[in-house]
Design a protein around this motif. Sequence first.
Motif, mmCIF file in Angstrom:
data_model
loop_
_atom_site.group_PDB
_atom_site.id
_atom_site.type_symbol
_atom_site.label_atom_id
_atom_site.label_comp_id
_atom_site.label_asym_id
_atom_site.label_seq_id
_atom_site.Cartn_x
_atom_site.Cartn_y
_atom_site.Cartn_z
ATOM 1 N N MET A 57 0.825 -1.205 0.000
ATOM 2 C CA MET A 57 0.000 0.000 0.000
ATOM 3 C C MET A 57 0.862 1.260 0.000
ATOM 4 S SD MET A 57 -2.886 -1.328 -0.320
ATOM 5 C CE MET A 57 -3.731 0.246 -0.388
ATOM 6 N N ILE A 60 2.025 1.839 -3.519
ATOM 7 C CA ILE A 60 0.933 2.387 -4.323
ATOM 8 C C ILE A 60 0.753 3.872 -4.004
ATOM 9 C CG2 ILE A 60 -1.577 2.347 -4.644
ATOM 10 C CD1 ILE A 60 -1.443 -0.693 -4.351
ATOM 11 N N HIS A 61 0.817 4.206 -2.726
ATOM 12 C CA HIS A 61 0.666 5.605 -2.314
ATOM 13 C C HIS A 61 1.766 6.476 -2.920
ATOM 14 C CE1 HIS A 61 -0.668 8.910 0.183
ATOM 15 N NE2 HIS A 61 0.543 9.076 0.668
ATOM 16 N N GLN A 64 1.177 7.185 -6.556
ATOM 17 C CA GLN A 64 0.221 8.282 -6.738
ATOM 18 C C GLN A 64 0.914 9.638 -6.690
ATOM 19 O OE1 GLN A 64 -2.772 6.780 -3.611
ATOM 20 N NE2 GLN A 64 -4.046 7.884 -5.075
ATOM 21 N N ASP A 71 -7.216 8.345 -6.617
ATOM 22 C CA ASP A 71 -7.472 6.977 -6.164
ATOM 23 C C ASP A 71 -8.029 6.120 -7.304
ATOM 24 O OD1 ASP A 71 -6.626 7.838 -3.693
ATOM 25 O OD2 ASP A 71 -8.657 8.105 -2.890
ATOM 26 N N GLU A 75 -6.180 2.963 -9.220
ATOM 27 C CA GLU A 75 -6.775 1.630 -9.342
ATOM 28 C C GLU A 75 -6.732 1.153 -10.793
ATOM 29 O OE1 GLU A 75 -11.163 -0.548 -9.063
ATOM 30 O OE2 GLU A 75 -10.887 1.454 -8.197
ATOM 31 N N ARG A 99 -9.971 1.302 -5.299
ATOM 32 C CA ARG A 99 -9.899 2.709 -4.862
ATOM 33 C C ARG A 99 -10.241 2.864 -3.385
ATOM 34 N NH1 ARG A 99 -14.857 4.196 -8.759
ATOM 35 N NH2 ARG A 99 -14.023 2.328 -9.716
ATOM 36 N N ILE A 102 -7.208 1.987 -1.347
ATOM 37 C CA ILE A 102 -6.229 3.069 -1.495
ATOM 38 C C ILE A 102 -6.638 4.270 -0.653
ATOM 39 C CG2 ILE A 102 -5.237 4.691 -3.155
ATOM 40 C CD1 ILE A 102 -5.565 2.436 -5.276
#
Length: 322
Positions: A57, A60-61, A64, A71, A75, A99, A102
């Motif tokens: 996670m 992924i953050h 972004q 979000d 995805e 999403r 996230i």
Amino acid sequence: MKKQAELGLNLSTRRTRKAVFLDEMELVVPWRELVALISAASPVARTGRPPFAHETMLRIHFLQQWFGLSDLAMEEAMFETPLYRDFTGLSSAERIPDRVSILRFRHLLEEHQLSLQILATVNSTLAAKGLLLKNGTAIDATLIAAPSSTKNSSGERDPEMHQTKKGNQWHFGMKAHIGVDADSGLVHTVVGTAANVNDVTQASALVHGEESDVFADAGYQGVAKREETQGIEAHWHVAMRPGKRRVLDKATPMGRVLDELEHVKARIRAKVEHPFRVIKRQFGFVKVRYRGLMKNTAQLHTLFALSNLWMVRHRLMQRAQG
């Protein structure tokens, strides 16, 4: 395949700039320390589907932040982009965070003020490697635009954002105030305010207390006389107002000395522009993504932590290889 050969495209070996960037970030981000930070604040799920790993996670953050993805866009990108799945360790996974997952992870960071701690952890790592000194600080602020439209569910603009005039143009949004290491240009302090807040009012919050000198532009005139800066022992070096500098008589020894002093102060202050350029040009952060100062300031802490790593990535990789 024939067309690929004619164009000189070898899909098995070609590395895109995005792939090279992620390879570099893989090496320089202190993943173990950051994951430990998040794990300590995250509740243990006892029911339902097993949660995704904290490192997954977090990756992924960070994706972004690096590529300016919402979000929903994140995805969709996870499904569409194998490179992102490789980076997050989900290449062979049966499911991918949606999403909502996230969003919940971002809320976890906001609830426990982990973005502030992410910046502190990154800087602690850089300081241990001798890349972040404490002798001097340069301070500055930049405007971050916010949507001024009222065509939304509430029918109003974000009440925590405000407008301000810069030059002959009006801006609506917030300000990112930062304190950076005067030697390396790495950010050590971040404060978020509405756009109409005067820069000089935040000066005392941008120093860490161990520096001997603080450098600022002409907008901070009078900072040393303000009540909130009286306990700060550092010397304030504030730029001369442009109009006053223009009338300096450079034909006199004193005029030449004062002008050269302004040149020196300007070279030091230029360091504070580098992090702004990274988050705006490299990471594409030119407009706030959320409503409210708290959420956007939390994102700024993460962005500047990542900009610090990006700015010194080559030196970090050289040390790792040596």
